[in-house]
Scaffold this motif. Structure first.
Motif, PDB file in Angstrom:
ATOM      1  N   LEU A  15       0.818  -1.205   0.000  1.00  0.00           N
ATOM      2  CA  LEU A  15       0.000   0.000   0.000  1.00  0.00           C
ATOM      3  C   LEU A  15       0.856   1.262   0.000  1.00  0.00           C
ATOM      4  O   LEU A  15       0.515   2.251  -0.661  1.00  0.00           O
ATOM      5  N   GLY A  19       1.288   4.401  -3.167  1.00  0.00           N
ATOM      6  CA  GLY A  19       1.156   5.833  -2.968  1.00  0.00           C
ATOM      7  C   GLY A  19       1.802   6.647  -4.083  1.00  0.00           C
ATOM      8  O   GLY A  19       1.309   7.724  -4.427  1.00  0.00           O
ATOM      9  N   ALA A  22      -0.508   6.743  -7.085  1.00  0.00           N
ATOM     10  CA  ALA A  22      -1.694   7.492  -6.653  1.00  0.00           C
ATOM     11  C   ALA A  22      -1.400   8.990  -6.637  1.00  0.00           C
ATOM     12  O   ALA A  22      -2.235   9.798  -7.066  1.00  0.00           O
ATOM     13  N   THR A  63      -7.440   8.281  -3.543  1.00  0.00           N
ATOM     14  CA  THR A  63      -7.025   7.432  -2.423  1.00  0.00           C
ATOM     15  C   THR A  63      -8.187   6.616  -1.867  1.00  0.00           C
ATOM     16  O   THR A  63      -7.994   5.486  -1.415  1.00  0.00           O
ATOM     17  N   LEU A  66      -8.633   3.654  -4.177  1.00  0.00           N
ATOM     18  CA  LEU A  66      -7.593   2.666  -3.884  1.00  0.00           C
ATOM     19  C   LEU A  66      -7.863   1.955  -2.565  1.00  0.00           C
ATOM     20  O   LEU A  66      -7.595   0.760  -2.431  1.00  0.00           O
ATOM     21  N   GLY A  67      -8.392   2.666  -1.597  1.00  0.00           N
ATOM     22  CA  GLY A  67      -8.728   2.043  -0.320  1.00  0.00           C
ATOM     23  C   GLY A  67      -9.780   0.966  -0.490  1.00  0.00           C
ATOM     24  O   GLY A  67      -9.667  -0.127   0.089  1.00  0.00           O
ATOM     25  N   CYS A  70      -8.107  -1.983  -2.351  1.00  0.00           N
ATOM     26  CA  CYS A  70      -7.167  -2.702  -1.476  1.00  0.00           C
ATOM     27  C   CYS A  70      -7.905  -3.483  -0.397  1.00  0.00           C
ATOM     28  O   CYS A  70      -7.518  -4.606  -0.063  1.00  0.00           O
ATOM     29  N   GLY A  93      -2.151   2.080   4.440  1.00  0.00           N
ATOM     30  CA  GLY A  93      -3.003   3.106   3.864  1.00  0.00           C
ATOM     31  C   GLY A  93      -2.568   4.505   4.273  1.00  0.00           C
ATOM     32  O   GLY A  93      -2.569   5.438   3.460  1.00  0.00           O
ATOM     33  N   ALA A  97      -1.048   7.211   1.705  1.00  0.00           N
ATOM     34  CA  ALA A  97      -1.627   8.548   1.573  1.00  0.00           C
ATOM     35  C   ALA A  97      -0.548   9.623   1.692  1.00  0.00           C
ATOM     36  O   ALA A  97      -0.556  10.610   0.938  1.00  0.00           O
ATOM     37  N   SER A 139      -8.786   8.895   4.127  1.00  0.00           N
ATOM     38  CA  SER A 139      -9.771   8.203   3.299  1.00  0.00           C
ATOM     39  C   SER A 139      -9.271   6.836   2.845  1.00  0.00           C
ATOM     40  O   SER A 139     -10.056   5.886   2.786  1.00  0.00           O
ATOM     41  N   TRP A 140      -7.998   6.701   2.526  1.00  0.00           N
ATOM     42  CA  TRP A 140      -7.459   5.416   2.080  1.00  0.00           C
ATOM     43  C   TRP A 140      -7.549   4.364   3.183  1.00  0.00           C
ATOM     44  O   TRP A 140      -8.175   3.322   2.988  1.00  0.00           O
ATOM     45  N   ALA A 144     -10.383   1.250   3.295  1.00  0.00           N
ATOM     46  CA  ALA A 144      -9.819  -0.099   3.165  1.00  0.00           C
ATOM     47  C   ALA A 144     -10.221  -0.969   4.353  1.00  0.00           C
ATOM     48  O   ALA A 144     -10.724  -2.088   4.183  1.00  0.00           O
TER      49      ALA A 144
END
Length: 179
Positions: A15, A19, A22, A63, A66-67, A70, A93, A97, A139-140, A144
């Motif tokens: 993760l 980043g 991302a 993000t 992606l969360g 993931c 995460g 981020a 948020s990620w 997740a």
């Protein structure tokens, strides 16, 4: 114990490594606010610009997406070592981020254009990409871990023996009930 440490490390490092792309995607998608240069001093050209808010929104969208990806992938791949993977999602995460924030603010990807009507002698330039709402950094990991927990809860509910009704006429269960 080695399996748990390995699962945690792989999750967190994967993760964190995600980043970088991302952050580059965030840099490509986010608009830059226009600044004007007056006497060698950059000043925000339009204090009511929506570009600052849009950058926060794009960061949360990239993000957060992606969360969710993931969290779902981690749940499907981790059947035996769930707690280390959840901890890896949380730590990885957050690391991802921060790496995305660093990459997005360091590297400019895509076309950066500033459209503003300039008065004579005023130069406009695109401003730096930045986060004004630091809360979007969570948020990620939040999405997740939240999706992982939701999927695990739904799976646990579906597989629960308490969900299945007892057969009719089973007097043993009826005798243990009060009243």
């Amino acid at each position: 114990m080695a399996r748990e440490v390995r699962a945690f490390a792989i999750t967190a490092l994967t993760l964190a490594a995600l980043g970088l792309p991302a952050g580059l995607l965030w840099s490509a998608l986010s608009p830059r606010p226009p600044y004007r240069i007056i006497d060698q001093t950059p000043t925000l050209a339009d204090p009511s610009t929506q570009a600052l808010i849009a950058a926060d929104g794009w960061f949360a969208a990239v993000t957060g997406g992606l969360g969710l990806a993931c969290g779902a992938l981690a749940w499907f791949l981790s059947r035996r070592v769930q707690l280390p993977v959840v901890l890896g999602l949380c730590l990885g995460g957050m690391a991802g981020a921060f790496v995305a924030l660093w990459a997005g603010t360091t590297f400019t990807v895509g076309v950066v254009a500033v459209e503003a009507s300039a008065a004579p002698g005023v130069t406009f330039t695109p401003g730096p990409l930045a986060l004004t709402a630091k809360g979007v950094l969570v948020s990620w990991p939040l999405l997740a871990v939240g999706l992982f927990g939701f999927l695990e809860g739904m799976h646990g509910y579906r597989e629960s023996p308490l969900r299945k009704p007892h057969p009719p006429g089973d007097t043993h269960l009826d005798e243990t009930r009060p009243g």
